[in-house]
Design a protein around this motif. Structure first.
Motif: not given
Length: 396
Positions: A52-59
């Motif tokens: 995660f980056l800033h709670n956003v998934p890194v895919v």
């Protein structure tokens, strides 16, 4: 701008804070570039990290011209963000990659077999050896040696070196680069250029199991697993064995014999069923021939079946013409959506079955083919099988 690679400073970093340098779009999607990152990008046979980056998934993570791109599904509206690595995935990759170094070095140490490629898969790993065949004894010796190296708990060192320093090191293979050279070293066992992440000791690889191997063109592909995957495989196989114990009512050491007996029984039953089917077909054949009628100076056999396989239609039609002279056969099988047709004749009937088939296929938007003596086809159920049979008789 170069991205500072924290995973090279310390592969055990799981969280970090970094400045956002760029957000942009390419053919793979929206990405973020940071001034530093602990996310490992795809490369050297090792898959990328997730997290995660800033709670956003890194895919996905890729390196393009020395910048590391983190692919996420939305734009970040901050200048600084916190990154969190999926540690379970990362450590698994570290175990598998270090395990590959150990397996490869063991093959070379024991037998001089060179590794030409490596793939770290989701469930298992594979190396291609530059040999045409591999024996079970060789594979067992390599597995034993690899696990010895793990138990000895050697340090796994990484070192950045210059090209002139390489001449004093026993490298396993020649390097493809002359700058930014990174070595992964297991002292007195393996010296190899590598850009991947690894644990700091062989003991953390935990275990190595060679699963199987197969011929791959001029090479031999060896499949293996390391670390926690070995335990997972053991659990899965144990569950399967317990289920088989119940199915066969036999303990583990007797499962092979029990399974062999079941397969032999199945073969015997399949043979018996085939013989009974043939007997039924002969009875049906005689009954069908008895039901033939006069048609245009020939004997006609016409039948409509439900859900009958094309292979059975062909076999039945062929058997009728072999047992009878001056006979024409029209057989149709009906399913919920399709009609299948077989038409044939005995050798003494001057009719072209291929042409007969071609004349009725447009009625069912069908396809087919054959010869003058026998043809088959199928198509959509655009009319009833009775209507199709009537059309065949009229056009025949």
């Amino acid at each position: 701008m170069k991205t500072k690679k924290l995973y090279y400073q310390d592969p055990y970093i799981q969280t970090f804070t970094a400045q956002i340098v760029e957000q942009n779009q390419d053919e793979k999607g929206h990405y973020v570039v940071l001034d530093k990152t602990a996310f490992y990008p795809t490369g050297g046979g090792q898959p990328h990290d997730t997290g995660f980056l800033h709670n956003v998934p890194v895919v996905d993570v890729e390196e393009v011209e020395e910048e590391v791109r983190h692919y996420i599904e939305e734009t970040l509206d901050v200048k600084e963000c916190t990154g969190e690595i999926n540690w379970k995935r990362r450590f698994d990759h570290m175990q598998q990659h270090a395990g590959q170094h150990i397996v490869t070095a063991a093959f070379e140490e024991l037998f001089g077999y060179k590794t030409v490629s490596f793939h770290l898969g989701k469930e298992m790993c594979a190396i291609d050896l530059d040999i045409p065949t591999l024996t079970e004894e060789e594979a067992n010796q390599v597995e034993e040696r690899a696990n010895e190296v793990i138990l000895e708990n050697h340090p796994i060192e990484t070192r950045w070196v210059k090209e002139e320093e390489l001449r004093d090191l026993p490298l396993r293979k020649a390097l493809a680069v002359t700058e930014n050279i990174r070595l992964v070293i297991i002292p007195n066992f393996d010296y190899n250029g590598c850009g991947g992440t690894h644990p700091n000791s062989t003991g953390q690889v935990n275990a190595i199991t060679i699963l199987h191997w197969e011929k791959q063109k001029k090479h031999t592909r060896v499949y293996f697993i390391c670390g926690n995957r070995v335990r997972q495989q053991l659990h899965e196989k144990h569950e399967v064995i317990q289920h088989l114990n119940s199915l066969f009512s036999a303990p583990q050491e007797q499962l092979e014999g029990a399974a062999s007996r079941v397969f032999e029984q199945q073969k015997s039953l399949e043979k018996e069923i085939a013989e009974l089917k043939n007997e039924l077909l002969q009875v049906e054949l005689e009954k069908t021939i008895e039901q033939s009628i006069e048609w245009n100076g020939h004997r006609l056999v016409k039948q409509i079946y439900q859900q009958r396989p094309m292979q059975e239609l062909q076999q039945l039609a062929k058997s009728i013409t072999q047992k009878s002279d001056n006979v024409v056969v029209f057989l149709i099988s009906e399913t919920e959506e399709k009609l299948q047709v077989v038409c044939t004749r005995s050798e003494d009937v001057p009719l072209n079955m291929k042409e007969s088939m071609k004349s009725i296929l447009p009625l069912i938007n069908g396809k087919g083919g054959g010869s003058e003596t026998m043809a088959q086809g199928g198509g959509e159920k655009l009319l009833s099988p009775e209507a199709l049979l009537e059309s065949m008789l009229l056009k025949g």
